[in-house]
Scaffold this active site. Sequence first.
Site, mmCIF file in Angstrom:
data_model
loop_
_atom_site.group_PDB
_atom_site.id
_atom_site.type_symbol
_atom_site.label_atom_id
_atom_site.label_comp_id
_atom_site.label_asym_id
_atom_site.label_seq_id
_atom_site.Cartn_x
_atom_site.Cartn_y
_atom_site.Cartn_z
ATOM 1 N N HIS A 228 58.476 24.608 33.965
ATOM 2 C CA HIS A 228 59.224 23.819 34.832
ATOM 3 C C HIS A 228 60.595 24.647 34.644
ATOM 4 O O HIS A 228 60.783 25.467 33.803
ATOM 5 C CB HIS A 228 59.589 22.343 34.253
ATOM 6 C CG HIS A 228 60.158 22.544 32.608
ATOM 7 N ND1 HIS A 228 59.135 22.730 31.782
ATOM 8 C CD2 HIS A 228 61.206 22.263 32.246
ATOM 9 C CE1 HIS A 228 60.070 22.669 30.582
ATOM 10 N NE2 HIS A 228 61.230 22.416 30.923
ATOM 11 N N ASP A 230 64.838 23.695 34.100
ATOM 12 C CA ASP A 230 65.665 22.531 33.766
ATOM 13 C C ASP A 230 66.762 21.935 34.741
ATOM 14 O O ASP A 230 67.240 23.170 35.413
ATOM 15 C CB ASP A 230 66.378 22.926 32.419
ATOM 16 C CG ASP A 230 65.395 23.172 31.248
ATOM 17 O OD1 ASP A 230 64.273 22.589 31.226
ATOM 18 O OD2 ASP A 230 65.750 23.637 30.208
ATOM 19 N N HIS A 285 60.048 28.036 32.762
ATOM 20 C CA HIS A 285 59.378 28.345 31.133
ATOM 21 C C HIS A 285 58.536 27.159 30.821
ATOM 22 O O HIS A 285 58.147 26.042 31.734
ATOM 23 C CB HIS A 285 60.544 28.066 30.151
ATOM 24 C CG HIS A 285 61.506 27.127 30.485
ATOM 25 N ND1 HIS A 285 62.211 26.670 31.557
ATOM 26 C CD2 HIS A 285 61.548 25.780 29.560
ATOM 27 C CE1 HIS A 285 62.981 25.637 31.141
ATOM 28 N NE2 HIS A 285 62.443 25.119 30.177
ATOM 29 N N ARG A 295 54.652 23.090 15.694
ATOM 30 C CA ARG A 295 55.973 23.854 16.610
ATOM 31 C C ARG A 295 56.925 22.509 16.693
ATOM 32 O O ARG A 295 56.522 21.283 17.068
ATOM 33 C CB ARG A 295 55.620 24.400 17.785
ATOM 34 C CG ARG A 295 56.751 25.060 18.623
ATOM 35 C CD ARG A 295 56.622 26.000 19.548
ATOM 36 N NE ARG A 295 57.592 26.563 19.822
ATOM 37 C CZ ARG A 295 58.481 26.218 20.784
ATOM 38 N NH1 ARG A 295 58.257 24.976 21.397
ATOM 39 N NH2 ARG A 295 59.705 26.698 21.168
HETATM 40 O O1 AKG Z 1 59.891 23.427 23.252
HETATM 41 C C1 AKG Z 1 60.332 24.273 23.912
HETATM 42 O O2 AKG Z 1 60.551 25.421 23.354
HETATM 43 C C2 AKG Z 1 60.919 24.200 25.356
HETATM 44 C C3 AKG Z 1 61.570 22.792 25.755
HETATM 45 C C4 AKG Z 1 61.929 22.363 26.998
HETATM 46 O O3 AKG Z 1 61.580 23.429 27.913
HETATM 47 C C5 AKG Z 1 62.687 21.311 27.409
HETATM 48 O O4 AKG Z 1 62.646 20.412 26.691
HETATM 49 O O5 AKG Z 1 62.927 21.296 28.587
HETATM 50 FE FE FE2 Z 2 62.863 23.008 29.496
#
Ligand code: AKG
Ligand code: FE2
Length: 369
Positions: A228, A230, A285, A295
């Site tokens: 996606h 942001d 990403h 994680r």
């Molecule tokens: O967990 C991550 O590294 C990415 C999180 C992410 O892309 C988001 O919260 O929009």
């Molecule tokens: Fe994100």
Amino acid sequence: MPSRISDCLRANPVYIHHKQLDLNLVKGLPDSHAWTNLQDDYPSVYLCTVETVPVVDLDDKKVLDLVGHACKTWGVFQVRNHGISKILLDEIESTGKRLFSLPMHQKLKASRSPDGISGYGLARISSFFPKIMWSEGFTIIGSPVEHAHQLWPQDCTKFCDVIQEYEKEMKKLARKLILLILGSLGLTEEDVKWAGPEGAFEGGSAALQFNSYPVCPEPDRAMGLAAHTDSTILTILHQNNTSGLQVLRDGNGWVTVPPLPGALVVNIGDLLHILSNGLYPSVLHRVIVNRTQYRLSIAYLYGPQSTVKVSPLHKLIDQGHPPLYGTVTWSEYLGTKAKYFDKALSSIRIYAPLNGFGDTDDHKGVTAG
Ligand SMILES: O=C(O)CCC(=O)C(=O)O
Ligand SMILES: [Fe+2]
């Protein structure tokens, strides 16, 4: 017209019909979490064969050039010397760990309601995918007190204090980064009408998103967080020392953003893509999971006041560079994203030349699901 991010998210509800499982208790990968066409996606590009995601020292004399280059070519970079103390980063990380290690029944007391915006639950983008992601999230918009009280009825003061301090520091950093990004385009806050009388982006609003990725029995068939972009101006992300975040490089392959102690990841969001008239593309990403290591990430999602009009900045427009996107408020854009998801940017595109100028493909579409 809603004026805060909380109001505009409420105005654009996303209904998620998937059921939240306790991933820590699941033995094998349930069918509901088994993604089928992961291999049809782009390959993972291994770090030894390609350049790595840029790392920018904010004290570097050439910081504007470095930021500009990173935004233009990657849409993501890591920052060092960002001014956020290690103590605060450690605190927010242990706060996240404490939150997700609560028993499921306790976390569910702070569930995000179907048309709600804050609280515990699956990622908002889950509704666009037939399979469930191997992750859980906790979103904070506005005061954390109500949900914190549901999580820790006895005493949630520490949780709230850390969140408040982290948000305060993140806001300062977000403004600093915006000024650097504008500087790298040869612009100042005066070129951004909604920067406010002091040019301090006082009205900006934000969300804090905790993401937890438990260890996974079959990581090759699971997806932590699907691809996606942001819907922000920019996102500042703290990740623990487990890798998993990947960015799509030039539409060719996924490159891991390695955790660097003390560094923060900065993602360019769709609103900066629009403001920069496509010069600084938002980065696609995703997050992959692994078999042995837990994680955690904490994303600070930053945008303008939700009713200000966002459009390509005037100084970036001339005869040879017509505006590629129409005007939208953050609120409207969230509505567009809730409807069109990965086609949201293209849907507000107003200029798609046939003569080769510009990039008519906002993002080379990714379908993982
Ligand atoms: O967990 C991550 O590294 C990415 C999180 C992410 O892309 C988001 O919260 O929009
Ligand atoms: Fe994100």
